[in-house]
Design a protein around this motif. Structure first.
Motif, PDB file in Angstrom:
ATOM      1  N   ILE A 174       0.780  -1.304  -0.064  1.00  0.00           N
ATOM      2  CA  ILE A 174      -0.076   0.092   0.042  1.00  0.00           C
ATOM      3  C   ILE A 174       0.836   1.160  -0.235  1.00  0.00           C
ATOM      4  CG2 ILE A 174      -1.973  -1.039   1.146  1.00  0.00           C
ATOM      5  CD1 ILE A 174      -1.008   0.164   3.636  1.00  0.00           C
ATOM      6  N   ASP A 175       2.169   1.222  -0.179  1.00  0.00           N
ATOM      7  CA  ASP A 175       3.054   2.306  -0.123  1.00  0.00           C
ATOM      8  C   ASP A 175       3.402   2.952  -1.510  1.00  0.00           C
ATOM      9  OD1 ASP A 175       4.905   4.139   0.568  1.00  0.00           O
ATOM     10  OD2 ASP A 175       6.567   2.849   1.050  1.00  0.00           O
ATOM     11  N   VAL A 176       2.286   3.529  -1.884  1.00  0.00           N
ATOM     12  CA  VAL A 176       2.470   4.299  -3.340  1.00  0.00           C
ATOM     13  C   VAL A 176       3.631   5.218  -3.371  1.00  0.00           C
ATOM     14  CG1 VAL A 176       1.382   5.718  -4.954  1.00  0.00           C
ATOM     15  CG2 VAL A 176       0.161   3.945  -3.830  1.00  0.00           C
ATOM     16  N   VAL A 177       3.923   6.128  -2.375  1.00  0.00           N
ATOM     17  CA  VAL A 177       4.889   7.032  -2.332  1.00  0.00           C
ATOM     18  C   VAL A 177       6.322   6.401  -2.522  1.00  0.00           C
ATOM     19  CG1 VAL A 177       5.999   8.727  -0.860  1.00  0.00           C
ATOM     20  CG2 VAL A 177       3.658   8.829  -0.850  1.00  0.00           C
ATOM     21  N   GLY A 178       6.577   5.362  -1.418  1.00  0.00           N
ATOM     22  CA  GLY A 178       7.680   4.567  -1.472  1.00  0.00           C
ATOM     23  C   GLY A 178       8.294   3.951  -2.895  1.00  0.00           C
ATOM     24  N   THR A 179       7.168   3.378  -3.356  1.00  0.00           N
ATOM     25  CA  THR A 179       7.292   2.499  -4.625  1.00  0.00           C
ATOM     26  C   THR A 179       7.559   3.672  -5.725  1.00  0.00           C
ATOM     27  OG1 THR A 179       5.695   0.702  -4.002  1.00  0.00           O
ATOM     28  CG2 THR A 179       6.139   1.162  -6.225  1.00  0.00           C
ATOM     29  N   GLU A 180       6.983   4.449  -5.778  1.00  0.00           N
ATOM     30  CA  GLU A 180       7.242   5.669  -7.083  1.00  0.00           C
ATOM     31  C   GLU A 180       8.474   6.254  -6.617  1.00  0.00           C
ATOM     32  OE1 GLU A 180       3.589   7.527  -9.001  1.00  0.00           O
ATOM     33  OE2 GLU A 180       3.390   7.909  -6.687  1.00  0.00           O
ATOM     34  N   LEU A 181       8.739   6.995  -5.488  1.00  0.00           N
ATOM     35  CA  LEU A 181      10.099   7.320  -5.161  1.00  0.00           C
ATOM     36  C   LEU A 181      11.372   6.242  -5.710  1.00  0.00           C
ATOM     37  CD1 LEU A 181       9.753   9.674  -1.979  1.00  0.00           C
ATOM     38  CD2 LEU A 181      10.016  10.159  -4.402  1.00  0.00           C
ATOM     39  N   GLY A 182      11.149   5.040  -5.150  1.00  0.00           N
ATOM     40  CA  GLY A 182      12.389   4.216  -5.811  1.00  0.00           C
ATOM     41  C   GLY A 182      12.571   3.898  -7.064  1.00  0.00           C
ATOM     42  N   GLY A 183      11.337   4.108  -7.898  1.00  0.00           N
ATOM     43  CA  GLY A 183      11.491   4.047  -9.452  1.00  0.00           C
ATOM     44  C   GLY A 183      11.990   5.074  -9.967  1.00  0.00           C
ATOM     45  N   ALA A 184      11.905   6.292  -9.530  1.00  0.00           N
ATOM     46  CA  ALA A 184      12.165   7.724 -10.114  1.00  0.00           C
ATOM     47  C   ALA A 184      13.577   8.016  -9.867  1.00  0.00           C
ATOM     48  CB  ALA A 184      11.146   8.818  -9.453  1.00  0.00           C
ATOM     49  N   VAL A 185      13.998   7.847  -8.403  1.00  0.00           N
ATOM     50  CA  VAL A 185      15.501   8.346  -8.053  1.00  0.00           C
ATOM     51  C   VAL A 185      16.502   7.242  -8.521  1.00  0.00           C
ATOM     52  CG1 VAL A 185      17.053   9.007  -5.904  1.00  0.00           C
ATOM     53  CG2 VAL A 185      14.441   9.305  -5.977  1.00  0.00           C
ATOM     54  N   LYS A 186      16.017   5.953  -8.799  1.00  0.00           N
ATOM     55  CA  LYS A 186      17.159   4.885  -9.278  1.00  0.00           C
ATOM     56  C   LYS A 186      17.375   5.298 -10.519  1.00  0.00           C
ATOM     57  CE  LYS A 186      14.167   2.941 -12.286  1.00  0.00           C
ATOM     58  NZ  LYS A 186      14.437   2.335 -13.357  1.00  0.00           N
ATOM     59  N   ASN A 187      16.623   6.037 -11.333  1.00  0.00           N
ATOM     60  CA  ASN A 187      17.300   6.418 -12.854  1.00  0.00           C
ATOM     61  C   ASN A 187      18.314   7.212 -12.622  1.00  0.00           C
ATOM     62  OD1 ASN A 187      15.243   4.885 -14.010  1.00  0.00           O
ATOM     63  ND2 ASN A 187      14.021   6.271 -13.966  1.00  0.00           N
ATOM     64  N   VAL A 188      18.373   8.279 -11.547  1.00  0.00           N
ATOM     65  CA  VAL A 188      19.418   9.234 -11.448  1.00  0.00           C
ATOM     66  C   VAL A 188      20.744   8.528 -10.838  1.00  0.00           C
ATOM     67  CG1 VAL A 188      20.092  11.145 -10.252  1.00  0.00           C
ATOM     68  CG2 VAL A 188      17.713  11.032 -10.946  1.00  0.00           C
ATOM     69  N   ILE A 189      20.462   7.600 -10.110  1.00  0.00           N
ATOM     70  CA  ILE A 189      21.832   6.636  -9.405  1.00  0.00           C
ATOM     71  C   ILE A 189      22.273   5.996 -10.523  1.00  0.00           C
ATOM     72  CG2 ILE A 189      22.782   5.242  -7.719  1.00  0.00           C
ATOM     73  CD1 ILE A 189      21.337   7.895  -6.767  1.00  0.00           C
ATOM     74  N   ALA A 190      21.460   5.430 -11.356  1.00  0.00           N
ATOM     75  CA  ALA A 190      22.071   4.691 -12.735  1.00  0.00           C
ATOM     76  C   ALA A 190      22.748   5.458 -13.744  1.00  0.00           C
ATOM     77  CB  ALA A 190      20.682   3.972 -13.385  1.00  0.00           C
ATOM     78  N   LEU A 191      22.437   6.571 -13.629  1.00  0.00           N
ATOM     79  CA  LEU A 191      23.242   7.662 -14.628  1.00  0.00           C
ATOM     80  C   LEU A 191      24.525   7.805 -14.114  1.00  0.00           C
ATOM     81  CD1 LEU A 191      20.901  10.455 -15.237  1.00  0.00           C
ATOM     82  CD2 LEU A 191      21.904   8.980 -17.045  1.00  0.00           C
ATOM     83  N   ALA A 192      24.750   7.882 -12.639  1.00  0.00           N
ATOM     84  CA  ALA A 192      25.977   7.887 -11.839  1.00  0.00           C
ATOM     85  C   ALA A 192      26.619   6.749 -12.099  1.00  0.00           C
ATOM     86  CB  ALA A 192      25.844   8.433 -10.450  1.00  0.00           C
ATOM     87  N   CYS A 193      26.085   5.508 -11.891  1.00  0.00           N
ATOM     88  CA  CYS A 193      26.906   4.126 -11.924  1.00  0.00           C
ATOM     89  C   CYS A 193      27.460   4.103 -13.540  1.00  0.00           C
ATOM     90  CB  CYS A 193      25.907   3.176 -11.648  1.00  0.00           C
ATOM     91  SG  CYS A 193      25.557   2.835  -9.982  1.00  0.00           S
ATOM     92  N   GLY A 194      26.796   4.278 -14.409  1.00  0.00           N
ATOM     93  CA  GLY A 194      27.037   4.340 -15.797  1.00  0.00           C
ATOM     94  C   GLY A 194      28.294   5.280 -16.065  1.00  0.00           C
ATOM     95  N   MET A 195      28.244   6.461 -15.625  1.00  0.00           N
ATOM     96  CA  MET A 195      29.411   7.361 -15.858  1.00  0.00           C
ATOM     97  C   MET A 195      30.580   6.891 -15.165  1.00  0.00           C
ATOM     98  SD  MET A 195      29.183  11.319 -14.827  1.00  0.00           S
ATOM     99  CE  MET A 195      29.418  11.340 -13.223  1.00  0.00           C
ATOM    100  N   ALA A 196      30.569   6.379 -13.903  1.00  0.00           N
ATOM    101  CA  ALA A 196      31.629   5.894 -13.235  1.00  0.00           C
ATOM    102  C   ALA A 196      31.975   4.677 -14.144  1.00  0.00           C
ATOM    103  CB  ALA A 196      31.290   5.363 -11.915  1.00  0.00           C
ATOM    104  N   ALA A 197      31.356   3.824 -14.572  1.00  0.00           N
ATOM    105  CA  ALA A 197      31.840   2.619 -15.532  1.00  0.00           C
ATOM    106  C   ALA A 197      32.438   3.102 -16.651  1.00  0.00           C
ATOM    107  CB  ALA A 197      30.764   1.663 -15.750  1.00  0.00           C
ATOM    108  N   GLY A 198      31.824   4.197 -17.232  1.00  0.00           N
ATOM    109  CA  GLY A 198      32.578   4.779 -18.464  1.00  0.00           C
ATOM    110  C   GLY A 198      33.807   5.432 -18.120  1.00  0.00           C
ATOM    111  N   MET A 199      34.012   5.764 -16.908  1.00  0.00           N
ATOM    112  CA  MET A 199      35.541   6.402 -16.678  1.00  0.00           C
ATOM    113  C   MET A 199      36.340   5.355 -16.211  1.00  0.00           C
ATOM    114  SD  MET A 199      33.908   9.425 -14.266  1.00  0.00           S
ATOM    115  CE  MET A 199      35.485  10.560 -13.937  1.00  0.00           C
ATOM    116  N   GLY A 200      36.230   4.174 -16.413  1.00  0.00           N
ATOM    117  CA  GLY A 200      36.817   3.085 -16.295  1.00  0.00           C
ATOM    118  C   GLY A 200      36.999   2.541 -14.871  1.00  0.00           C
ATOM    119  N   PHE A 201      36.006   3.075 -13.863  1.00  0.00           N
ATOM    120  CA  PHE A 201      36.033   2.729 -12.419  1.00  0.00           C
ATOM    121  C   PHE A 201      35.140   1.332 -12.461  1.00  0.00           C
ATOM    122  CE2 PHE A 201      35.755   7.365 -11.511  1.00  0.00           C
ATOM    123  CZ  PHE A 201      37.080   7.580 -11.492  1.00  0.00           C
TER     124      PHE A 201
END
Length: 331
Positions: free
Chosen positions: A178-205
């Motif tokens: 029943i936690d709509v707020v948490g479910t939506e926030l998890g889905g939205a913010v993870k996209n931003v964190i994935a950008l950071a992880c991808g950028m780190a991989a692209g830099m060779g980390f």
């Protein structure tokens, strides 16, 4: 039970397949009539799911009224920043008691509203009529019927269970909460964190860097969620950690792939052109997630740095320096 899926991209097409494979009568709306005809006649969506055969029972149309006629479930799966405009055009066509299901993972620019809030506002529907589906749901893997699980979140337990029954396929296992707020926030913010992880991989980390970003990204998602009244346990589940790991680690993730291109030195324009028209939601979500966090006084350092990267203010090297130069403190 009948479902209307409004959107014919990779995730919309995949979820429509899941619905049909679950025994739910399903009609999908596509903006282009030629694509709708291809889906119905050839049982394929070569634009977004090349090589995947769709069920013969799946129909598609470019007429929204036809798709929505008699629908018990209305599944909205379009780019998050276009939701308000599109939904305004569909509101009068929505069946009066249909459950409105959001598959979108983003925060609206300008208003900092979650997708369920936009749906309720534009459609004039109470929050109990809106359900959210989110989890480690990389479309192509599901379309290929690789086993996965997801979350169906709805304030109305019965409606949540209705959506759950409609999309329970042999390869797709939905859980309710029943936690709509948490479910939506998890889905939205993870996209931003994935950008950071991808950028780190692209830099060779390597893996240490990725693991650190995932863990600290989960921490800032949880802080924001708690400030908005979410259940902290949601972020340890499929819609939190599960979705975050899948999106940050998989080459199928557009957000991770976009970040990797930035890390390799490509410009924003070059990285966007390489996505072939498919949206990396995290690029726009950076600003809206940051706005939401600032309104609630929540510190989100990874999001803040990635927002500066996506505005072209700083580059990947400066982003890494800023994150590593933050003051040390207790975890």
């Amino acid at each position: 039970m009948k479902a209307a899926v409004l959107g014919s991209g990779s995730w919309g097409t995949t979820f429509a397949k899941v619905l049909v494979d679950s025994g739910t009568e399903t009609v999908m709306w596509a903006r282009r009539s030629e694509l709708a005809e291809t889906i119905t006649r050839r049982h394929a969506n070569p634009d977004y799911l090349s090589g995947v055969r769709l069920p013969s029972g799946l129909r598609a149309t470019s007429d929204a009224a036809e798709a929505l006629d008699g629908a018990d479930l209305v599944v909205l799966v379009i780019p998050s920043q276009t939701l308000r405009e599109n939904l305004r055009g569909w509101t009068k066509l929505l069946p009066p008691d249909a459950t409105l299901v959001s598959l979108m993972k983003g925060i609206e620019l300008g208003t900092a509203k979650r997708m369920s809030e936009v749906i309720s506002e534009v459609a004039g529907a109470g929050p109990d009529r809106v359900a959210v589906v989110s989890g480690p749901n990389l479309a192509r893997e599901i379309a290929l019927e690789q086993p996965t699980a997801t979350v169906v979140a709805c304030a109305d337990v019965d409606r949540g269970a209705q959506v759950q029954r409609a999309c329970t396929a042999p390869y797709f296992r939905p859980y309710t909460n029943i936690d709509v707020v948490g479910t939506e926030l998890g889905g939205a913010v993870k996209n931003v964190i994935a950008l950071a992880c991808g950028m780190a991989a692209g830099m060779g980390f390597g893996n240490n860097t990725t693991a650190s970003l995932i863990t600290r990204g989960l921490a800032e998602t949880s802080r924001l969620g708690l400030a908005l009244g979410a259940d902290p346990m949601t972020f340890a589940g499929l819609a939190g950690l599960g979705d975050l790991v899948a999106t940050c680690a998989s080459p199928l993730s557009r957000n991770r792939s976009f970040g990797e291109r930035l890390g390799k030195g490509e410009s924003l324009e070059q990285a966007q052109a390489a996505t072939h028209g498919q949206v990396a939601e995290g690029v726009k979500s950076c600003r809206s997630v940051l706005d939401l966090a600032e309104r609630h006084g929540v510190d989100v350092p990874i999001t803040r740095v990635m927002e500066s990267v996506c505005r072209g203010v700083i580059g990947p090297v400066d982003a890494a320096r800023l994150l590593m130069s933050r003051s040390t403190k207790s975890e």
